[in-house]
Design an enzyme around this catalytic site. Structure first.
Site, short mmCIF file in Angstrom:
data_model
loop_
_atom_site.label_atom_id
_atom_site.label_comp_id
_atom_site.label_asym_id
_atom_site.label_seq_id
_atom_site.Cartn_x
_atom_site.Cartn_y
_atom_site.Cartn_z
N HIS A 69 0.52 -1.09 0.27
CA HIS A 69 0.21 -0.11 -0.13
C HIS A 69 0.42 1.10 0.27
O HIS A 69 2.30 1.16 0.16
CB HIS A 69 -0.91 -0.32 1.63
CG HIS A 69 -0.37 -0.35 2.48
ND1 HIS A 69 -0.42 -1.50 2.91
CD2 HIS A 69 0.08 0.28 3.35
CE1 HIS A 69 0.61 -1.24 4.01
NE2 HIS A 69 0.79 -0.05 4.50
N CYS A 176 -0.09 2.10 12.50
CA CYS A 176 0.58 2.16 11.62
C CYS A 176 0.75 3.56 10.65
O CYS A 176 -0.23 3.77 10.71
CB CYS A 176 0.75 1.30 10.73
SG CYS A 176 -0.73 0.71 9.38
#
Length: 293
Positions: A69, A176
């Site tokens: 990602h 994250c």
């Protein structure tokens, strides 16, 4: 109203039964799907962003799943590309196994936080191994997307049933840098591990999109223990005097049962913070990065 996960997957952004020769080609196939869907403005720039994320720790997770990602100013809107590789391909996965199911999560640098959270719900669904295997075995794109829609509907029904916990004893924070997948996956894994032990848990998730289900002062005051599974900075001063486990977000994904067991066995220490969050966070991040070096 919550936007369905499949609405983030552009038409033509799913390919099945592919055979990339390596990790580089796997990422290129996924990226090309979003380029063709007019999601990406500058392919090379976004490729660099994806590989910069991989340099901080592979997004090849356990049991055949990979979730590369990136957030970039060269991405027009939040979108997901998907690919199945039934025979698998090496993706530097955490468990050393070949990756067989891929989802590329892409979002603008300043994406709407709500959209990122809605898109990230897919990563939670992927914690179900049977669902994951069904996607890998899908024969058509239509079947693949239908499986996601059905699973999302089932998950929504489960969430409604689970909102009856009156008192939280164990708390957790997952974080994250983007908050698109890892933080949500760690949160889901911890919830499942706690449920198996019959323990109530409240999980705060953090990422670039913001903070969700934030722990209140009252929650923290009443908590028996707190698990912090993070690869991004988390404000820790609020936990002074509480029993804490600090670890990387990947541990929350891969070893949630172990973390819950440590809490129940009392194998944790009292948190004392004499430094401010900024300086302490730098130390934590250095420690986390060392796990991937």
């Amino acid at each position: 109203m919550i936007m369905k996960i499949t609405k983030f997957i552009p038409k033509g952004a799913v390919v099945l039964n592919m055979t990339p020769k390596d990790k580089n080609e796997a990422i290129d196939i996924l990226l090309d799907l979003l380029v063709k869907s007019n999601i990406v403005k500058d392919k090379e720039a976004v490729r660099k962003d994806i590989w910069a994320r991989e340099a901080g720790g592979s997004t090849g997770l356990n049991d055949g799943l990979a979730t590369p990602h990136a957030q970039s100013e060269n991405i027009k809107k939040p979108a997901i590309a998907a690919m199945t590789v039934p025979n698998g391909v090496d993706f530097d996965s955490c468990d050393g196994k070949p990756a067989r199911l891929f989802f590329l999560f892409a979002a603008p640098e300043k994406a709407d936080p709500k959209s990122l959270t809605e898109m990230g719900r897919l990563s939670v669904l992927l914690m179900d191994s049977e669902f994951k295997e069904a996607l890998i075995k899908a024969k058509t794109t239509e079947e693949f997307l239908k499986l996601i829609e059905t699973k999302e509907t089932e998950r929504s029904a489960e969430e409604l049933k689970s909102k009856s916990v009156e008192h939280v004893k164990i708390l957790a924070v997952t974080a994250c840098p983007t908050g698109i997948s890892s933080s949500h996956m760690a949160a889901e894994a911890l919830k499942k591990a706690a449920a198996k032990k019959g323990v109530a848990i409240h999980v705060e998730t953090r990422g670039a999109e913001g903070v969700y289900d934030e722990l209140s002062d009252e929650d923290i005051k009443e908590a028996d223990a707190i698990i912090v599974a993070a690869s991004a900075a988390v404000p820790m001063h609020r936990f002074n005097g509480k029993r804490i486990i600090q670890t990387a977000v990947i541990t929350g994904i891969n070893r949630p049962e172990q973390l819950i067991e440590r809490v129940l066995s009392g194998q944790i220490t009292i948190h004392h913070q004499e430094e401010d969050d900024a300086s302490l966070s730098k130390k934590i991040l250095r420690k986390i990065k060392s796990l991937f070096s």
